[in-house]
Design a protein around this motif. Structure first.
Motif, PDB file in Angstrom:
ATOM      1  N   ASP A 402       0.833  -1.206   0.000  1.00 35.93           N
ATOM      2  CA  ASP A 402       0.000   0.000   0.000  1.00 35.93           C
ATOM      3  C   ASP A 402       0.867   1.255   0.000  1.00 35.93           C
ATOM      4  O   ASP A 402       0.547   2.244  -0.683  1.00 35.93           O
ATOM      5  CB  ASP A 402      -0.914  -0.024   1.240  1.00 35.93           C
ATOM      6  N   CYS A 403       1.972   1.217   0.743  1.00 29.18           N
ATOM      7  CA  CYS A 403       2.881   2.363   0.770  1.00 29.18           C
ATOM      8  C   CYS A 403       3.488   2.622  -0.606  1.00 29.18           C
ATOM      9  O   CYS A 403       3.563   3.781  -1.064  1.00 29.18           O
ATOM     10  CB  CYS A 403       3.992   2.122   1.785  1.00 29.18           C
ATOM     11  N   LYS A 406       0.887   4.180  -2.864  1.00 29.64           N
ATOM     12  CA  LYS A 406       0.650   5.589  -2.529  1.00 29.64           C
ATOM     13  C   LYS A 406       1.779   6.482  -3.042  1.00 29.64           C
ATOM     14  O   LYS A 406       1.530   7.604  -3.504  1.00 29.64           O
ATOM     15  CB  LYS A 406       0.506   5.744  -1.014  1.00 29.64           C
ATOM     16  N   ALA A 409       1.319   6.862  -6.765  1.00 24.56           N
ATOM     17  CA  ALA A 409       0.169   7.734  -7.044  1.00 24.56           C
ATOM     18  C   ALA A 409       0.552   9.199  -6.868  1.00 24.56           C
ATOM     19  O   ALA A 409       0.167  10.062  -7.672  1.00 24.56           O
ATOM     20  CB  ALA A 409      -0.988   7.371  -6.116  1.00 24.56           C
ATOM     21  N   LEU A 410       1.332   9.497  -5.826  1.00 31.04           N
ATOM     22  CA  LEU A 410       1.776  10.877  -5.604  1.00 31.04           C
ATOM     23  C   LEU A 410       2.774  11.303  -6.671  1.00 31.04           C
ATOM     24  O   LEU A 410       2.711  12.424  -7.179  1.00 31.04           O
ATOM     25  CB  LEU A 410       2.404  10.988  -4.208  1.00 31.04           C
ATOM     26  N   THR A 413       0.899  12.190  -9.878  1.00 32.32           N
ATOM     27  CA  THR A 413      -0.385  12.876  -9.703  1.00 32.32           C
ATOM     28  C   THR A 413      -0.568  14.077 -10.639  1.00 32.32           C
ATOM     29  O   THR A 413      -1.689  14.413 -11.013  1.00 32.32           O
ATOM     30  CB  THR A 413      -0.560  13.317  -8.231  1.00 32.32           C
ATOM     31  N   THR A 424       0.298   1.010 -11.399  1.00 27.95           N
ATOM     32  CA  THR A 424       0.604   0.239 -10.183  1.00 27.95           C
ATOM     33  C   THR A 424       0.131  -1.208 -10.221  1.00 27.95           C
ATOM     34  O   THR A 424       0.474  -1.989  -9.321  1.00 27.95           O
ATOM     35  CB  THR A 424      -0.013   0.927  -8.944  1.00 27.95           C
ATOM     36  N   LEU A 556       1.368  11.710   3.680  1.00 31.98           N
ATOM     37  CA  LEU A 556       0.821  10.361   3.482  1.00 31.98           C
ATOM     38  C   LEU A 556       1.016   9.476   4.710  1.00 31.98           C
ATOM     39  O   LEU A 556       0.437   8.394   4.796  1.00 31.98           O
ATOM     40  CB  LEU A 556       1.489   9.697   2.269  1.00 31.98           C
ATOM     41  N   ILE A 558       3.543   7.672   5.658  1.00 28.37           N
ATOM     42  CA  ILE A 558       4.175   6.383   5.351  1.00 28.37           C
ATOM     43  C   ILE A 558       5.399   6.238   6.243  1.00 28.37           C
ATOM     44  O   ILE A 558       6.169   7.174   6.409  1.00 28.37           O
ATOM     45  CB  ILE A 558       4.591   6.331   3.866  1.00 28.37           C
TER      46      ILE A 558
END
Length: 562
Positions: A402-403, A406, A409-410, A413, A424, A556, A558
């Motif tokens: 998940d990290c 993320k 995605a950032l 973006t 991903t 985020l 993380i």
């Protein structure tokens, strides 16, 4: 499976005894690891084939063997059934059974003294204290393939003490916790001359109340549900007769036998409330130990139909990212997967300003558009696929995945050319490969060397503790699952192509790994090439300044979760 089950059970006991006495002859030491591997496979296969036949060994103390042999057999059975209760794969199950076999390899005579309450000599105490080191040394004499077992043995004593004696000690390795639990339970239930042992369910309940470890408590609860209300081999009373419980059939009728007639067992099928005594007792009757399991009254497990993972893989193969779908077409594909539709409705939240879930599949598609929908649906299915692949480190692995998602995605973006779900998807497929093909090698460590590889970039597997993987195998799986996704190829090529030949698409994956390295292993300094690649990729993906990127990355939340 043509050989009678009774013969295979007897052979398993004999092979276990032969393995344990092999320690007494140094000339046999190099044969012990291959023998342990074969034995672990036998335990696993027999448990899958007829679990009650093996579970009966937890109540039937075979008087033809020593206390130590019975203890090891019980511990192997408990380990196999604990793994079955969690649906762990073959490799993990055999690794943990292997550890259960090896743990007492060097101390069988000391175990027998312990059972007889005989005093240890000074030499006995020394051997007992160093038993795991001795066992590890013998296993490693066969080569580095035994390293995962020695990793378990190195921490096993600490884990056993923490589970029962030390409150609130964090235990991070679920596999070692499982092996430690199996040992504690086996030690508590195995019959001793002084009869200072307790019943199976009492041992589980006492341990559940005593241990503060949440993972251990979850294992015990799952184990009780898996075994059921009665343990095979338990002594029960029915109509004022002493009988032995063997199994419960599909009609919820209990299968019982009475050994009153020494020539022939009498069989019963009853629907009644039984009061059992699941405490191990000495048994010399070979019919109860072995031949009873050849009966047609006992159900043998058959191979089931497609499991959950195979169903999800089949669904992934039906949805192509680069295909134009109508609502009718997607609705037909998703009709048999209502839970996936529900999750898709949740997954589209970021695509509306109010972050509201969609009402149904049609609403989801209208929110994200038909071009974006296949990748979003595939992402949801992949999440389910990874979630449905059991592993002792599953929570850690899911969090790390998940990290990484993320971060990607950032990173993209601001790049309107890319859909982050599309990019991903290979990360999910890669993680699925690690869970299924590298299950025994996954750890919480980050396997990045202090001295960087000058030719190739770090593989993603390093963030899951796996320093190297079979490139051909991972390529075959990723291309099977994502045949129409070009990012799968670029991910693979980025790990197998020389740094000087990497394209911008390759370097996007490199940038992701560089950021992940900064987050999860900040003490390791970036090389000039890594820093240059990261800065270049941030600029190409719309980040004019690195500071806003790092500010949002911090947002985020993380972190390197242990």
């Amino acid at each position: 499976m043509d050989e009678p089950l009774a013969n295979r059970l007897k052979q398993l006991h004999e092979n276990t005894q032969r393995f344990l006495i092999g320690y007494n002859n140094k000339d046999h030491w190099q044969a012990l690891y291959p023998m342990a591997c074969k034995l672990a496979e036998q335990y696993r296969v027999l448990y899958e084939h007829c679990p009650n036949a093996l579970l009966s060994k937890l109540t039937l103390f075979n008087s033809h063997y020593s206390y130590s042999a019975n203890l090891v057999i019980s511990q192997c059975v408990i380990t196999a059934s604990l793994c079955a209760s969690q649906n762990y794969d073959k490799k993990l199950t055999e690794l943990y059974i292997n550890a259960a076999l090896v743990e007492h390899l060097c101390v069988c005579s000391q175990l027998n003294k312990l059972a007889e309450q005989s005093e240890f000599s000074a030499n006995d105490k020394k051997i007992w204290q160093l038993r795991h080191q001795f066992a590890a040394k013998i296993m490693l004499s066969c080569g580095n393939s035994a390293a995962p077992i020695t990793h378990i043995l190195a921490k096993l004593n600490k884990y056993k003490q923490a589970l029962v004696n030390t409150p609130k000690i964090m235990l991070y390795d679920g596999g070692i916790t499982l092996v430690a639990l199996a040992n504690i339970i086996a030690m508590n239930i195995t019959h001793t001359p002084a009869k200072k042992h307790i019943s199976f369910y009492q041992a589980l309940s006492d341990l559940y109340l005593r241990t503060p470890n949440i993972f251990a408590q979850h294992l015990i609860k799952s184990y009780v549900a898996h075994v059921g209300a009665f343990l095979a081999g338990s002594r029960v009373v029915y109509q004022d007769q002493n009988m032995i419980y063997l199994a419960t059939d599909k009609q919820n009728r209990h299968i019982l036998v009475t050994p009153a007639n020494k020539q022939k067992l009498a069989w019963f099928r009853v629907k009644a409330t039984l009061k059992d005594n699941p405490k191990q007792w000495k048994c010399a009757d070979k019919k109860l130990l072995y031949s009873v399991w050849n009966s047609e009254h006992i159900t043998i497990n058959e191979q089931g139909c497609l499991n959950k993972s195979n169903q999800l893989i089949e669904l992934i193969s039906q949805i192509k990212v680069n295909h134009e779908y109508s609502f009718k077409g997607l609705n037909k594909i998703m009709a048999h997967h209502p839970e996936i539709v529900t999750r898709v409705c949740e997954a589209v939240k970021p695509y509306n300003k109010e972050h509201q879930a969609a009402k149904d599949l049609r609403h989801s598609l209208s929110m994200v558009g038909y071009n974006n929908a296949p990748a979003i649906i595939q992402r949801v299915v992949f999440e389910q696929l990874v979630n449905s692949t059991p592993h002792p480190l599953q929570k850690f692995i899911l969090n790390r995945l998940d990290c990484l998602v993320k971060i990607m995605a950032l990173l993209v973006t601001h790049n309107k050319q890319y859909q982050f779900e599309h990019i991903t998807l290979p990360l999910y497929a890669y993680t699925h490969f690690l869970l299924t093909q590298c299950s025994t090698r996954l750890t919480r460590k980050i396997a990045i060397d202090e001295a960087p590889n000058k030719t190739l970039s770090t593989p993603f597997s390093a963030f899951f503790g796996v320093s190297n993987i079979n490139n051909e195998h991972v390529k075959a799986l990723l291309l099977q699952l994502l045949s129409d996704n070009p990012w799968a190829n670029t991910l693979l090529q980025a790990e197998q192509t020389a740094k000087k030949q990497l394209t911008n698409e390759h370097k996007l994956w490199v940038a992701l790994k560089v950021i992940a390295q900064r987050v999860f292993k900040p003490e390791l300094k970036l090389t000039p090439w890594q820093q240059q690649t990261l800065s270049e990729q941030l600029r190409l993906n719309g980040w004019d300044d690195e500071r806003p990127f790092y500010a949002q990355l911090a947002g985020l939340q993380i972190y390197n979760n242990i």
